[in-house]
Design a protein around this motif. Structure first.
Motif, mmCIF file in Angstrom:
data_model
loop_
_atom_site.group_PDB
_atom_site.id
_atom_site.type_symbol
_atom_site.label_atom_id
_atom_site.label_comp_id
_atom_site.label_asym_id
_atom_site.label_seq_id
_atom_site.Cartn_x
_atom_site.Cartn_y
_atom_site.Cartn_z
ATOM 1 N N UNK A 184 0.838 -1.197 0.000
ATOM 2 C CA UNK A 184 0.000 0.000 0.000
ATOM 3 C C UNK A 184 0.875 1.251 0.000
ATOM 4 N N UNK A 185 1.909 1.264 0.826
ATOM 5 C CA UNK A 185 2.813 2.414 0.882
ATOM 6 C C UNK A 185 3.469 2.653 -0.479
ATOM 7 N N UNK A 203 2.851 5.956 -2.708
ATOM 8 C CA UNK A 203 4.009 6.765 -3.091
ATOM 9 C C UNK A 203 4.022 6.991 -4.604
ATOM 10 N N UNK A 204 3.735 5.956 -5.370
ATOM 11 C CA UNK A 204 3.698 6.094 -6.835
ATOM 12 C C UNK A 204 2.578 7.039 -7.265
ATOM 13 N N UNK A 205 1.421 6.921 -6.614
ATOM 14 C CA UNK A 205 0.289 7.785 -6.959
ATOM 15 C C UNK A 205 0.589 9.245 -6.631
ATOM 16 N N UNK A 206 1.160 9.486 -5.445
ATOM 17 C CA UNK A 206 1.476 10.867 -5.069
ATOM 18 C C UNK A 206 2.641 11.421 -5.892
ATOM 19 N N UNK A 207 3.555 10.570 -6.310
ATOM 20 C CA UNK A 207 4.623 11.013 -7.218
ATOM 21 C C UNK A 207 3.995 11.519 -8.517
ATOM 22 N N UNK A 208 3.069 10.757 -9.041
ATOM 23 C CA UNK A 208 2.390 11.143 -10.274
ATOM 24 C C UNK A 208 1.615 12.448 -10.102
ATOM 25 N N UNK A 209 0.880 12.568 -9.002
ATOM 26 C CA UNK A 209 0.140 13.803 -8.729
ATOM 27 C C UNK A 209 1.068 15.007 -8.598
ATOM 28 N N UNK A 210 2.203 14.795 -7.963
ATOM 29 C CA UNK A 210 3.169 15.887 -7.823
ATOM 30 C C UNK A 210 3.759 16.270 -9.171
ATOM 31 N N UNK A 211 4.104 15.294 -9.963
ATOM 32 C CA UNK A 211 4.737 15.591 -11.245
ATOM 33 C C UNK A 211 3.753 16.271 -12.212
ATOM 34 N N UNK A 212 2.490 15.872 -12.166
ATOM 35 C CA UNK A 212 1.499 16.454 -13.084
ATOM 36 C C UNK A 212 0.908 17.765 -12.568
ATOM 37 N N UNK A 213 0.597 17.822 -11.260
ATOM 38 C CA UNK A 213 -0.154 18.961 -10.720
ATOM 39 C C UNK A 213 0.607 19.789 -9.699
ATOM 40 N N UNK A 214 1.798 19.320 -9.303
ATOM 41 C CA UNK A 214 2.537 19.959 -8.204
ATOM 42 C C UNK A 214 1.669 20.010 -6.949
ATOM 43 N N UNK A 215 0.942 18.923 -6.709
ATOM 44 C CA UNK A 215 -0.024 18.866 -5.617
ATOM 45 C C UNK A 215 0.623 19.014 -4.243
ATOM 46 N N UNK A 216 1.765 18.395 -4.032
ATOM 47 C CA UNK A 216 2.392 18.400 -2.707
ATOM 48 C C UNK A 216 3.271 19.621 -2.461
ATOM 49 N N UNK A 217 3.819 20.193 -3.486
ATOM 50 C CA UNK A 217 4.798 21.274 -3.308
ATOM 51 C C UNK A 217 4.180 22.664 -3.306
ATOM 52 N N UNK A 218 2.919 22.768 -3.617
ATOM 53 C CA UNK A 218 2.260 24.082 -3.642
ATOM 54 C C UNK A 218 1.578 24.367 -2.315
ATOM 55 N N UNK A 219 1.892 25.517 -1.737
ATOM 56 C CA UNK A 219 1.309 25.900 -0.449
ATOM 57 C C UNK A 219 -0.216 26.003 -0.506
ATOM 58 N N UNK A 220 -0.759 26.383 -1.647
ATOM 59 C CA UNK A 220 -2.205 26.540 -1.747
ATOM 60 C C UNK A 220 -2.947 25.207 -1.833
ATOM 61 N N UNK A 221 -2.218 24.089 -1.819
ATOM 62 C CA UNK A 221 -2.829 22.761 -1.897
ATOM 63 C C UNK A 221 -2.769 21.989 -0.574
#
Length: 94
Positions: free
Chosen positions: A50-51, A55-73
């Motif tokens: 599961x981990x 991790x793969x899913x959040x990597x993809x979200x970060x690479x496509x949307x910058x979901x984790x690195x943006x303060x507004x998210x």
């Protein structure tokens, strides 16, 4: 991708560290770690899978949307993580 486990008292912390190399970030990289805290009496193998998948899913979200690195998210990420935790706890599949 690797998964790291750490035994701490009666718990096991299962983590899947992610490193994204990209010049768009300060210091040319972005790092995060998907972790789960589980009882040491439970078989951690399913949780390791599961981990890795999270991790793969959040990597993809970060690479496509910058979901984790943006303060507004931040609030959006907190909601996603809370929902994932609720689903994992209620499914009893792990």
């Amino acid at each position: 991708d690797r998964v790291v486990s750490l035994v701490l008292d009666d718990n096991v912390i299962v983590g899947a560290p992610v490193y994204i190399n990209d010049t768009n970030y300060d210091r040319n990289c972005f790092q995060f770690n998907i972790c789960m805290v589980i009882s040491s009496r439970v078989n951690a193998v399913a949780h390791r899978c599961v981990a890795q998948h999270l991790a793969a899913a959040f990597r993809s979200l970060e690479m496509r949307l910058k979901l984790l690195s943006r303060d507004d998210q931040i609030e959006r990420v907190q909601q996603i993580l809370a929902q994932l935790r609720k689903q994992l706890n209620s499914s009893e599949e792990c």
